[in-house]
Design a protein around this motif. Structure first.
Motif, short mmCIF file in Angstrom:
data_model
loop_
_atom_site.label_atom_id
_atom_site.label_comp_id
_atom_site.label_asym_id
_atom_site.label_seq_id
_atom_site.Cartn_x
_atom_site.Cartn_y
_atom_site.Cartn_z
N ARG A 1 7.98 -6.33 6.20
CA ARG A 1 7.60 -5.31 5.21
C ARG A 1 8.79 -4.41 4.89
NH1 ARG A 1 1.35 -3.58 6.70
NH2 ARG A 1 0.76 -5.60 7.59
N ASN A 2 8.71 -3.85 3.71
CA ASN A 2 9.71 -2.88 3.27
C ASN A 2 9.02 -1.54 3.05
OD1 ASN A 2 12.07 -1.71 2.37
ND2 ASN A 2 11.84 -2.46 0.27
N HIS A 3 9.56 -0.49 3.66
CA HIS A 3 9.02 0.86 3.50
C HIS A 3 10.00 1.65 2.62
CE1 HIS A 3 6.10 0.43 6.92
NE2 HIS A 3 6.97 -0.51 7.24
N ILE A 4 9.50 2.14 1.49
CA ILE A 4 10.35 2.85 0.54
C ILE A 4 9.95 4.32 0.52
CG2 ILE A 4 11.09 3.00 -1.86
CD1 ILE A 4 10.35 0.09 -2.21
N GLY B 1 0.81 -1.21 0.00
CA GLY B 1 0.00 0.00 0.00
C GLY B 1 0.84 1.26 0.00
N VAL B 2 0.21 2.39 0.29
CA VAL B 2 0.86 3.69 0.29
C VAL B 2 0.58 4.39 1.61
CG1 VAL B 2 0.77 3.94 -2.21
CG2 VAL B 2 -1.13 4.76 -0.81
N SER C 1 16.40 7.12 -2.90
CA SER C 1 15.30 6.27 -2.47
C SER C 1 15.85 5.23 -1.50
CB SER C 1 14.66 5.60 -3.69
OG SER C 1 13.62 4.72 -3.28
N THR C 2 15.24 5.12 -0.34
CA THR C 2 15.75 4.22 0.69
C THR C 2 14.80 3.06 0.91
OG1 THR C 2 14.68 5.47 2.48
CG2 THR C 2 16.91 6.12 1.85
N ASN C 3 15.36 1.90 1.25
CA ASN C 3 14.60 0.71 1.61
C ASN C 3 14.76 0.49 3.11
OD1 ASN C 3 13.75 -0.79 -1.10
ND2 ASN C 3 15.78 0.12 -1.40
N ASN C 4 13.65 0.46 3.81
CA ASN C 4 13.66 0.36 5.26
C ASN C 4 12.85 -0.86 5.68
OD1 ASN C 4 14.80 3.31 5.81
ND2 ASN C 4 13.21 3.47 4.26
N ASN D 1 4.78 0.75 0.79
CA ASN D 1 5.16 -0.42 1.58
C ASN D 1 4.64 -1.69 0.93
OD1 ASN D 1 2.88 -1.87 3.44
ND2 ASN D 1 2.29 0.26 2.97
N TYR D 2 5.39 -2.77 1.10
CA TYR D 2 4.94 -4.09 0.62
C TYR D 2 5.62 -5.16 1.47
CZ TYR D 2 9.49 -4.35 -1.74
OH TYR D 2 10.83 -4.37 -2.01
#
Length: 210
Positions: free
Chosen positions: A182-185, A147-148, A196-199, A162-163
């Protein structure tokens, strides 16, 4: 005439025997099977539509390491397969590693609060059971979600995608345990370059269904 009678008699004998056997079978009572029905426990998935969950775990902020995260989620089941979920989480990010090489570090304070909220849609890809011992089984579900939303970090809000995936085990009709990854971008520019970061976030929690 006598010759014809003797030639027909052997042909009628099998027919007479069949009629006699059928008459004897009709008089016998039907056989009733002596089989007792066996009770089968069918897995019961909760049919309630709403759920509320609390979670905690680890949130890894790119370039700043991992820290504890906690929050809550509110979900609604659209169908047996699809659901929507709103989530809020909060953690504290430290620039301790940068302070060892940069005077004053990156943040004004050594720790900065990071919080996020999002709205996601999920899909149950695999429903099954988790066995506890040899006599007990609990319904379970493996799902994908994405989602967003928005992330607030260093006094700025950043649009976030996020996904991820999760696994839920139903303890009964009103409670469940779940694990999520989950990954928050989102875009970050506090290090002098916009990127752009992957968290990554790994959490465990309890969900209450109503």
């Amino acid at each position: 005439m006598f010759y014809r009678t003797r030639s027909i008699a052997p042909r009628l004998l099998p027919l007479v025997l069949c009629l006699a056997f059928a008459s004897a079978q009709a008089e016998e009572p039907p056989i009733v099977p002596q089989v007792e029905p066996r009770e089968v426990d069918v897995p019961h998935f909760p049919s309630n539509d709403f759920d509320f969950g609390l979670f905690m775990g680890t949130y890894s902020t790119q370039n700043f390491g991992a820290s504890k995260v906690r929050g809550f989620r509110l979900g609604y089941a659209i169908t047996e397969d699809f659901f929507v979920q709103a989530a809020f989480g909060q953690t504290k990010v430290s620039d301790e590693a940068f302070r060892q090489v940069l005077p004053g570090g990156v943040f004004e304070e050594e720790q900065e609060k990071l919080s996020y909220y999002n709205l996601s849609i999920g899909y149950n890809v695999l429903a099954g059971e988790v066995f506890i011992g040899s006599k007990h089984a609990k319904p379970s579900a493996l799902y994908l979600i994405g989602g967003v939303g928005s992330t607030k970090f260093v006094d700025r809000k950043r649009q976030t995608i996020n996904y991820g995936a999760g696994f839920r085990v139903y303890l009964n009709d009103w409670a469940a345990l779940q694990l999520d990854a989950r990954n928050h971008i989102f875009t970050l520019d506090i290090l002098g370059k916009q990127q752009s970061t992957n968290n990554l976030e790994f959490t465990a929690g309890a969900t209450f269904i109503f």
